[in-house]
Design an enzyme around this catalytic site. Structure first.
Site: not given
Length: 184
Positions: A15, A17
């Site tokens: 992922d 952020d």
């Protein structure tokens, strides 16, 4: 559950952020990109073993009209500069109401990334900071490792099959199977 306890993964997805970089909501400014501690070193550990790495990121700011695809691309370019180039970037620009098959927790981005790299989802891992990352991994058949942050809900931590304190510990879990021990 994917690659746990067997060979190391043939691909690792992150992922963006809250996992690779500090979360700045709807960030359109590459100057605001701040890598998580030791992110570059952990990515290099995977690169040095020939394991492709990529980013799978929901970017609903595009669908909301808050960001442009070019702004997201500029931020991603800055991440490549700071962390070394990633092999794959897959972005979902949709808002949750679109109910698209790519937006995490749906498995679409994981499946597309695996297809692009020619690996089975059972040979891949996804490292993320929230439950939707873990659900996307589970639904696709990939291994999911949760690296909680202060915004990760307790229920998400409890539901995760594997939890690591930080990126280094997550990469340790992935590489441990390769050598039967934790890498230094």
């Amino acid at each position: 559950m994917g690659t746990s306890g067997t060979a190391p993964p043939r691909a690792v997805f992150f992922d963006r952020d809250g996992t690779l970089i500090h979360d700045v909501p709807y960030n359109a400014d590459p100057a605001r990109v701040r890598p998580m501690p030791h992110a570059r070193e952990q990515l290099q550990r995977l690169r040095s073993r020939g394991i492709p790495i990529g980013v799978l990121s929901n970017q609903s700011g595009i669908g909301r009209g808050i960001l442009t695809a070019a702004e997201v691309g500029a931020v991603n370019g800055r991440i490549d500069q700071l962390l070394g180039p990633l092999d794959l970037w897959i972005i979902c620009p949709h808002v949750p109401a679109d109910r698209c098959p790519c937006r995490k927790p749906a498995p679409g981005m994981v499946l597309k990334a695996c297809s692009t790299l020619g690996v089975s989802p059972s040979e891949a891992a996804l490292i993320g900071d929230i439950g939707s990352d873990m659900e996307a991994a589970r639904l696709s058949g990939a291994r999911g490792i949760l690296v909680p942050t202060p915004v990760t809900r307790a229920a998400e931590v409890e539901a995760a099959l594997e939890v690591a304190a930080d990126l280094g510990a997550a990469v340790d879990l992935l590489l441990k199977a390769a050598a039967g021990r934790t890498e230094p």
